[in-house]
Write an enzyme that holds these catalytic residues in place. Structure first.
Site, mmCIF file in Angstrom:
data_model
loop_
_atom_site.group_PDB
_atom_site.id
_atom_site.type_symbol
_atom_site.label_atom_id
_atom_site.label_comp_id
_atom_site.label_asym_id
_atom_site.label_seq_id
_atom_site.Cartn_x
_atom_site.Cartn_y
_atom_site.Cartn_z
ATOM 1 N N TYR A 157 8.664 9.793 1.604
ATOM 2 C CA TYR A 157 8.972 8.411 2.001
ATOM 3 C C TYR A 157 9.103 8.256 3.519
ATOM 4 C CZ TYR A 157 10.768 3.725 0.813
ATOM 5 O OH TYR A 157 10.933 2.365 0.649
ATOM 6 N N LYS A 208 11.064 0.977 7.736
ATOM 7 C CA LYS A 208 12.164 0.110 7.289
ATOM 8 C C LYS A 208 13.346 0.186 8.253
ATOM 9 C CE LYS A 208 10.442 -1.571 3.419
ATOM 10 N NZ LYS A 208 10.136 -3.021 3.305
ATOM 11 N N ASN A 237 -3.544 -10.576 5.003
ATOM 12 C CA ASN A 237 -3.078 -9.203 5.192
ATOM 13 C C ASN A 237 -2.167 -9.212 6.412
ATOM 14 O OD1 ASN A 237 -2.716 -6.528 5.837
ATOM 15 N ND2 ASN A 237 -4.854 -6.157 6.420
ATOM 16 N N THR A 247 10.168 -2.417 -10.100
ATOM 17 C CA THR A 247 8.951 -3.182 -9.801
ATOM 18 C C THR A 247 7.732 -2.292 -10.035
ATOM 19 O OG1 THR A 247 8.859 -2.444 -7.511
ATOM 20 C CG2 THR A 247 10.082 -4.479 -7.938
#
Lengths: 258, 81
Positions: A151, A158, A63, A189
């Protein structure tokens, strides 16, 4: 382009972009360390497909949100191989919530896995890359610069990842290590299925000028290029792979000619 | 400590709730555990018992008791092996 005799660590390579990247590098002769977090069977399936390409594959569970697990992963790599040529920071997670609902736990979880892990992994990877002209690529997303519903936490993580990429690119120059990022729009994905289920992504075919969604392989191809000697003078950049979406917000989708 | 007690400890620590109110019938919603709490509890339990809990299985858990029963069945399998 050949990576024969080289060794790459791709985090989160059981599925999606990580798997496609691992297979792309393997197809160019690279040995691969497949890292996964919770789904061993996907990692083992990636490893099997890598071995079928005639190169070595090693599976390591970790992890990356936990610094102790990052250390354990790199200790294993140091003991088993003693070197590393390519590090692809792909593993990502996040909590999809409106910004007012992002609590400390959700923020830390997302930042730890998406941003802090990159810093800690590069610090360890750099030691294994000494004298080997290593390359590092982080996988970002367009949510770092554009606003998508729910988001916020991931987008900010990011943005941190991309900023870290720039700083690392310059500070790693004396070590001969090249650092860049690849940023994609909605990629086809498993992770995207969440956003489709929630109704945030409808039909990317219509919003991508090229008329189809970005695939994990589209991203993997650019990662491989950035890891190659041909990309020697590209440093600290975030290369966008989005079929033209971000430069043409007012252009209708689906224009690609066969 | 039994499997059930260990999992109760983990869930109470992660979701910040009193152990005494977690019964086998408690749902995650009743325990005020959000989706991140559930993921973190799954990860912690996987580590504590050295097992893997596929998401498809975890999605079937209706309450704390289902979670415990699944882990008990997996640890029993491991002991047999």
């Amino acid at each position: 382009m050949s990576f024969e005799g080289k060794l790459a660590l791709v985090t989160g390579s059981g599925r999606g972009i990580g798997r496609a990247t691992a297979l792309k590098l393997a197809s160019l002769g690279c040995d691969i360390i497949v890292n996964y977090f919770r789904r061993r069977e996907t990692a083992e399936s990636t490893a099997k497909d890598i071995q079928a390409l005639g190169v070595r594959a090693e599976v390591i569970k970790a992890n990356v949100g936990d610094p102790a697990k990052i250390d354990a992963m790199f200790d294993t790599i140091a003991n088993k191989f003693g070197y590393l040529d390519i590090f692809v920071s792909n593993a990502a997670s996040g909590v999809g919530r409106p910004i007012m609902d992002v609590d400390v736990k959700a923020w830390d979880w997302t930042m730890d896995i998406n941003a802090k892990a990159f810093l800690l992994c590069v610090q360890r990877a750099a030691k294994l890359m000494e004298g080997r002209a290593g390359t590092v690529v982080s996988i970002s997303s367009l949510g770092s610069r554009f606003v998508w519903p729910t988001y916020a936490a991931v987008g900010v993580s990011k943005a941190a990842l991309e900023a870290l990429t720039r700083y690392l690119a310059i500070e790693m120059i004396p070590k001969g290590i090249r650092v860049n990022a690849v940023s994609a729009s909605a990629v086809n994905t498993e992770a995207l299925q969440f956003y489709i289920r929630e109704g945030y992504v409808k039909d990317s075919k219509q919003t991508t000028p090229t008329g189809r969604m970005v695939t994990p392989e589209d991203v993997a191809n650019v990662v491989a290029f950035l890891c190659s000697d041909e990309a020697f003078m590209i440093r600290g950049q975030t290369i966008i792979v989005d079929g033209g979406t971000s430069v043409a917000p007012f252009v209708p989708g689906g224009q690609e000619q066969a | 400590m039994s499997v059930e007690e260990q999992i109760r400890d983990i869930v109470s620590r992660i979701a910040h709730i009193d152990k005494s109110i977690i019964t086998r019938e408690s749902t995650f919603k009743e325990m005020k555990a959000d989706s991140l709490d559930v993921v973190q509890a799954l990860v912690a339990v996987e580590e504590a018992f050295d097992i893997e809990i596929p998401d498809e299985e975890a999605q079937k858990f209706q309450n704390f008791g289902d979670f415990v029963s699944y882990v008990e069945s997996q640890t029993a399998k491991k002991d047999e092996a």
